[in-house]
Design a protein around this motif. Structure first.
Motif, PDB file in Angstrom:
ATOM      1  N   GLN A  80       0.823  -1.204   0.000  1.00 49.26           N
ATOM      2  CA  GLN A  80       0.000   0.000   0.000  1.00 49.26           C
ATOM      3  C   GLN A  80       0.861   1.259   0.000  1.00 49.26           C
ATOM      4  O   GLN A  80       0.425   2.294  -0.457  1.00 49.26           O
ATOM      5  N   GLU A  81       2.061   1.153   0.537  1.00 46.25           N
ATOM      6  CA  GLU A  81       2.998   2.283   0.588  1.00 46.25           C
ATOM      7  C   GLU A  81       4.385   1.773   0.231  1.00 46.25           C
ATOM      8  O   GLU A  81       4.670   0.580   0.334  1.00 46.25           O
ATOM      9  N   GLU A  82       5.263   2.709  -0.166  1.00 45.96           N
ATOM     10  CA  GLU A  82       6.610   2.326  -0.595  1.00 45.96           C
ATOM     11  C   GLU A  82       7.595   3.412  -0.197  1.00 45.96           C
ATOM     12  O   GLU A  82       7.264   4.591  -0.174  1.00 45.96           O
ATOM     13  N   PHE A 126       9.137   5.666   8.620  1.00 39.88           N
ATOM     14  CA  PHE A 126       8.202   5.162   7.620  1.00 39.88           C
ATOM     15  C   PHE A 126       7.353   4.024   8.192  1.00 39.88           C
ATOM     16  O   PHE A 126       6.127   4.003   8.038  1.00 39.88           O
ATOM     17  N   ALA A 151       3.373   4.094   8.816  1.00 41.86           N
ATOM     18  CA  ALA A 151       2.514   3.110   8.158  1.00 41.86           C
ATOM     19  C   ALA A 151       1.630   2.411   9.190  1.00 41.86           C
ATOM     20  O   ALA A 151       0.425   2.249   8.994  1.00 41.86           O
ATOM     21  N   HIS A 176      -1.160   4.659  10.494  1.00 47.99           N
ATOM     22  CA  HIS A 176      -2.260   4.874   9.552  1.00 47.99           C
ATOM     23  C   HIS A 176      -2.932   3.568   9.103  1.00 47.99           C
ATOM     24  O   HIS A 176      -3.701   3.564   8.146  1.00 47.99           O
ATOM     25  N   VAL A 222      -1.704   0.879   7.685  1.00 44.10           N
ATOM     26  CA  VAL A 222      -1.197   0.237   6.461  1.00 44.10           C
ATOM     27  C   VAL A 222      -0.683  -1.147   6.837  1.00 44.10           C
ATOM     28  O   VAL A 222       0.106  -1.294   7.762  1.00 44.10           O
ATOM     29  N   VAL A 257       3.847  -2.958   3.104  1.00 43.37           N
ATOM     30  CA  VAL A 257       4.689  -1.917   2.502  1.00 43.37           C
ATOM     31  C   VAL A 257       5.837  -2.547   1.724  1.00 43.37           C
ATOM     32  O   VAL A 257       6.187  -3.702   1.947  1.00 43.37           O
TER      33      VAL A 257
END
Length: 182
Positions: free
Chosen positions: A92-94, A112, A116, A119, A121, A124
């Motif tokens: 979902q995130e990188e 990070f 994540a 929130h 997430v 990742v």
């Protein structure tokens, strides 16, 4: 009468005038400096030895550029880990750590991962590179960022598992991470 006799008479008169006496108590000693707080020296030595042993163990198993990063916590079901290994979980995130020194990269990586998790997430991707450039290798020839990412991920309680990304998503130059829910 000599001078000596007068002194004795004076002393005798003085004693009669003041009456019986008792010696004064000795002056109290000045307060001593406070004693230092007790320290657990053996525990400190044990912790230092364990930390050194941990560092040596990490150095012995440094990963090379083409090595796969992989780890599963017992909280991650084996079936979910198999899906992660096959590349079936999408990030979902990188974050891309290329070109950063190890200290900067580690600080950004920790921030990070915390963000994540904050929130919600759950998955990742971390791009660390394969460490093929001379500036990206340590003195033993191992990729610095790749090994730092592996070490940080293994130490975090919020990481359930990770595996090197599939070839289309960066291969052994990236890692996909499953995070625990908040």
């Amino acid at each position: 009468m000599g001078e000596h006799d007068l002194r004795d008479d004076d002393s005798e008169l003085f004693r009669q005038a003041i009456g019986p006496v008792r010696p004064l108590d000795a002056k109290p000693l000045p307060p001593a400096a406070p004693k230092p707080r007790p320290r657990a020296r053996m525990a400190e030595r044990d912790e230092a030895a364990a930390a050194q042993e941990f560092r040596l163990a990490l150095d012995e198993q440094l990963l090379g550029a083409g090595d796969v990063l992989s780890h599963r916590d017992e909280r991650l079901p084996p079936a979910a880990f198999q899906r992660l290994k096959r590349g079936e979980l999408s990030a979902q995130e990188e974050i891309d750590l290329h070109g950063l020194d190890a200290r900067q990269a580690q600080s950004l990586l920790r921030a990070f991962l915390a963000d994540a998790r904050k929130h919600g997430v759950g998955c990742v991707r971390i791009i660390h590179g394969k460490g093929r450039g001379a500036a990206e290798l340590d003195s033993s020839g191992a990729p610095v960022l790749k090994n730092m990412v592996d070490r940080v991920l293994r130490q975090r309680a919020d990481v359930l598992g990770f595996h090197s990304a599939p070839p289309a998503q960066g291969g052994t130059g990236a890692v996909v991470v499953v995070l625990a829910k908040r």
